[in-house]
Design a protein around this motif. Structure first.
Motif, PDB file in Angstrom:
ATOM      1  N   MET A  41       2.259   6.198  -1.672  1.00 29.41           N
ATOM      2  CA  MET A  41       1.897   4.853  -1.230  1.00 29.41           C
ATOM      3  C   MET A  41       0.465   4.515  -1.591  1.00 29.41           C
ATOM      4  SD  MET A  41       3.746   4.647   2.473  1.00 29.41           S
ATOM      5  CE  MET A  41       3.344   2.912   2.625  1.00 29.41           C
ATOM      6  N   GLY A  42       0.148   3.279  -1.414  1.00 33.17           N
ATOM      7  CA  GLY A  42      -1.213   2.825  -1.691  1.00 33.17           C
ATOM      8  C   GLY A  42      -2.150   3.125  -0.543  1.00 33.17           C
ATOM      9  N   LEU A  43      -3.324   2.563  -0.624  1.00 39.46           N
ATOM     10  CA  LEU A  43      -4.362   2.759   0.383  1.00 39.46           C
ATOM     11  C   LEU A  43      -4.262   1.673   1.445  1.00 39.46           C
ATOM     12  CD1 LEU A  43      -6.953   3.264  -2.384  1.00 39.46           C
ATOM     13  CD2 LEU A  43      -6.509   5.024  -0.680  1.00 39.46           C
ATOM     14  N   PHE A  90      -9.415   8.629   3.056  1.00 40.43           N
ATOM     15  CA  PHE A  90     -10.494   8.385   2.110  1.00 40.43           C
ATOM     16  C   PHE A  90     -11.532   7.473   2.746  1.00 40.43           C
ATOM     17  CE2 PHE A  90      -9.177  10.373  -1.726  1.00 40.43           C
ATOM     18  CZ  PHE A  90      -7.783  10.340  -1.739  1.00 40.43           C
ATOM     19  N   PHE A 105     -15.422   5.888  -3.769  1.00 45.45           N
ATOM     20  CA  PHE A 105     -14.617   6.670  -2.845  1.00 45.45           C
ATOM     21  C   PHE A 105     -15.116   8.106  -2.727  1.00 45.45           C
ATOM     22  CE2 PHE A 105     -10.924   4.111  -1.659  1.00 45.45           C
ATOM     23  CZ  PHE A 105     -11.044   3.047  -2.522  1.00 45.45           C
ATOM     24  N   GLY A 106     -14.944   8.657  -1.525  1.00 52.30           N
ATOM     25  CA  GLY A 106     -15.186  10.072  -1.320  1.00 52.30           C
ATOM     26  C   GLY A 106     -13.986  10.884  -1.771  1.00 52.30           C
TER      27      GLY A 106
ATOM     28  N   HIS B  32      -8.950  -6.350  -8.168  1.00 48.43           N
ATOM     29  CA  HIS B  32      -9.626  -5.093  -8.478  1.00 48.43           C
ATOM     30  C   HIS B  32      -8.610  -4.108  -9.016  1.00 48.43           C
ATOM     31  CE1 HIS B  32     -13.211  -5.766  -5.586  1.00 48.43           C
ATOM     32  NE2 HIS B  32     -12.574  -6.910  -5.737  1.00 48.43           N
ATOM     33  N   TYR B  34      -8.087   0.111  -9.823  1.00 47.63           N
ATOM     34  CA  TYR B  34      -8.567   1.476  -9.647  1.00 47.63           C
ATOM     35  C   TYR B  34      -7.544   2.435 -10.237  1.00 47.63           C
ATOM     36  CZ  TYR B  34     -12.188  -0.057  -6.400  1.00 47.63           C
ATOM     37  OH  TYR B  34     -13.285  -0.658  -5.847  1.00 47.63           O
ATOM     38  N   GLN B  36      -6.286   6.554  -9.964  1.00 42.12           N
ATOM     39  CA  GLN B  36      -6.367   7.777  -9.161  1.00 42.12           C
ATOM     40  C   GLN B  36      -5.595   8.888  -9.851  1.00 42.12           C
ATOM     41  OE1 GLN B  36      -4.443   7.670  -5.283  1.00 42.12           O
ATOM     42  NE2 GLN B  36      -5.946   9.080  -4.441  1.00 42.12           N
ATOM     43  N   GLU B  40      -7.098  13.552  -6.518  1.00 44.70           N
ATOM     44  CA  GLU B  40      -8.481  13.088  -6.582  1.00 44.70           C
ATOM     45  C   GLU B  40      -8.634  11.734  -5.892  1.00 44.70           C
ATOM     46  OE1 GLU B  40      -9.303  15.194 -10.933  1.00 44.70           O
ATOM     47  OE2 GLU B  40      -9.864  13.104 -10.595  1.00 44.70           O
ATOM     48  N   ALA B  41      -9.858  11.267  -5.823  1.00 45.65           N
ATOM     49  CA  ALA B  41     -10.150   9.974  -5.218  1.00 45.65           C
ATOM     50  C   ALA B  41      -9.924   8.856  -6.233  1.00 45.65           C
ATOM     51  CB  ALA B  41     -11.593   9.942  -4.732  1.00 45.65           C
ATOM     52  N   PRO B  42      -9.614   7.662  -5.766  1.00 48.27           N
ATOM     53  CA  PRO B  42      -9.531   6.522  -6.685  1.00 48.27           C
ATOM     54  C   PRO B  42     -10.882   6.250  -7.343  1.00 48.27           C
ATOM     55  CG  PRO B  42      -8.525   6.008  -4.565  1.00 48.27           C
ATOM     56  CD  PRO B  42      -9.267   7.297  -4.385  1.00 48.27           C
ATOM     57  N   PHE B  44     -13.010   3.346  -9.702  1.00 46.25           N
ATOM     58  CA  PHE B  44     -13.072   1.940 -10.091  1.00 46.25           C
ATOM     59  C   PHE B  44     -12.880   1.764 -11.588  1.00 46.25           C
ATOM     60  CE2 PHE B  44     -14.520  -2.354 -10.071  1.00 46.25           C
ATOM     61  CZ  PHE B  44     -15.392  -2.506 -11.142  1.00 46.25           C
ATOM     62  N   HIS B  57     -16.487  -1.040 -16.398  1.00 46.42           N
ATOM     63  CA  HIS B  57     -17.180  -0.186 -17.336  1.00 46.42           C
ATOM     64  C   HIS B  57     -16.222   0.710 -18.107  1.00 46.42           C
ATOM     65  CE1 HIS B  57     -16.572   3.046 -14.459  1.00 46.42           C
ATOM     66  NE2 HIS B  57     -17.074   2.284 -13.531  1.00 46.42           N
ATOM     67  N   PHE B  87      -3.887   1.337  -9.139  1.00 41.44           N
ATOM     68  CA  PHE B  87      -3.759   0.455  -7.982  1.00 41.44           C
ATOM     69  C   PHE B  87      -4.505  -0.850  -8.231  1.00 41.44           C
ATOM     70  CE2 PHE B  87      -1.789   3.281  -5.009  1.00 41.44           C
ATOM     71  CZ  PHE B  87      -2.258   4.555  -5.323  1.00 41.44           C
ATOM     72  N   PHE B 100      -4.447  -3.178  -0.973  1.00 42.14           N
ATOM     73  CA  PHE B 100      -4.013  -2.517  -2.203  1.00 42.14           C
ATOM     74  C   PHE B 100      -2.501  -2.574  -2.372  1.00 42.14           C
ATOM     75  CE2 PHE B 100      -7.761  -0.613  -4.015  1.00 42.14           C
ATOM     76  CZ  PHE B 100      -8.649  -0.548  -2.954  1.00 42.14           C
ATOM     77  N   GLY B 101      -2.082  -2.645  -3.630  1.00 45.04           N
ATOM     78  CA  GLY B 101      -0.673  -2.553  -3.953  1.00 45.04           C
ATOM     79  C   GLY B 101      -0.188  -1.112  -3.841  1.00 45.04           C
ATOM     80  N   GLY B 102       1.124  -0.925  -4.021  1.00 44.14           N
ATOM     81  CA  GLY B 102       1.718   0.390  -3.860  1.00 44.14           C
ATOM     82  C   GLY B 102       1.451   1.356  -5.004  1.00 44.14           C
ATOM     83  N   ARG B 105       2.576   4.515 -11.329  1.00 40.65           N
ATOM     84  CA  ARG B 105       2.314   5.857 -11.836  1.00 40.65           C
ATOM     85  C   ARG B 105       2.503   5.867 -13.342  1.00 40.65           C
ATOM     86  NH1 ARG B 105       5.115  10.790  -8.818  1.00 40.65           N
ATOM     87  NH2 ARG B 105       3.861   9.869  -7.180  1.00 40.65           N
TER      88      ARG B 105
END
Lengths: 114, 110
Positions: A41-43, A90, A105-106, B32, B34, B36, B40-42, B44, B57, B87, B100-102, B105
């Motif tokens: 799922m998303g955030l 997160f 994000f962390g 926006h 992102y 992921q 790991e973390a998302p 940008f 960037h 995302f 955020f969207g779902g 992948r």
């Protein structure tokens, strides 16, 4: 710069236990956020803060509390953990409003509630 | 309300192109993107604002159609490093937080 850091990285709790997740950022950002991400799922936004001493509810705030006593830190608390709170959490920060600014994000905290 | 992303998953060979879409039922102030990677973390990628301004960037392009309330992310000549979940996030106005969207992948194979 470390960016956004989170403590701890992993945690296993029993139902009913409490814990606090710590988020720290060294970029002097005003805005900070707590998200949860469930498998596939998303955030989803839990709580956020637009500055030191301020907090606000996000999309899924029930069962969580937050505090932002210092600009660089944002704490997420679970008073009585439930299995439904098993997730990856997160933290993120942005210089100004999240709508027009990049969020950093962390690395995340993986929480399992048994 | 959560934006809707399509497709949910896509598999590519290195060098192929892909398009990921993000649609909202509400008027958009910005979109926006992102990425992921697993575990790991998302990270940008870019922001698209009303009026056509873009902030980003990465060497990835995107479009923002305000009338259709949707955005598309264009991944051209894909590389193995493009693999991950993408995302989109949308606010309703400048002061709102992101929804955020779902996710989509993306898997790039050699």
């Amino acid at each position: 710069n470390a960016g956004v850091t989170q403590t701890p990285k992993f945690r296993v709790l029993k139902t009913g236990q409490s814990m606090t997740l710590l988020c720290a950022q060294d970029m002097n950002h005003e805005y900070m956020y707590w998200y949860r991400q469930d498998p596939g799922m998303g955030l989803r936004l839990i709580h956020y803060s637009v500055g030191e001493g301020t907090t606000a509810k996000g999309e899924v705030p029930d069962g969580y509390n937050v505090s932002r006593l210092k600009k660089q830190n944002f704490l997420l608390g679970l008073e009585s953990a439930a299995p439904s709170q098993t997730s990856v959490y997160f933290c993120a920060s942005s210089r100004l409003a999240g709508a027009i600014n990049e969020q950093f994000f962390g690395p995340g905290t993986r929480l399992t509630v048994l | 309300q959560q934006p809707v992303q399509s497709p949910q998953a896509v598999i590519l060979r290195e060098g192929e192109d892909a398009v990921i879409n993000c649609s909202s039922s509400k008027a958009l102030y910005s979109v926006h993107w992102y990425r992921q990677k697993h575990g790991e973390a998302p990270v940008f990628l870019m922001i698209l604002l009303k009026g056509g301004e873009q902030k980003g960037h990465e060497k990835i392009s995107a479009s923002f159609n305000e009338k259709k309330q949707q955005s598309s992310l264009y991944l051209t000549a894909s590389q193995l490093s493009y693999s991950g979940t993408y995302f989109c996030g949308t606010p309703e106005n400048a002061g709102n937080m992101l929804t955020f969207g779902g996710g989509t992948r993306l898997m790039v194979k050699p």
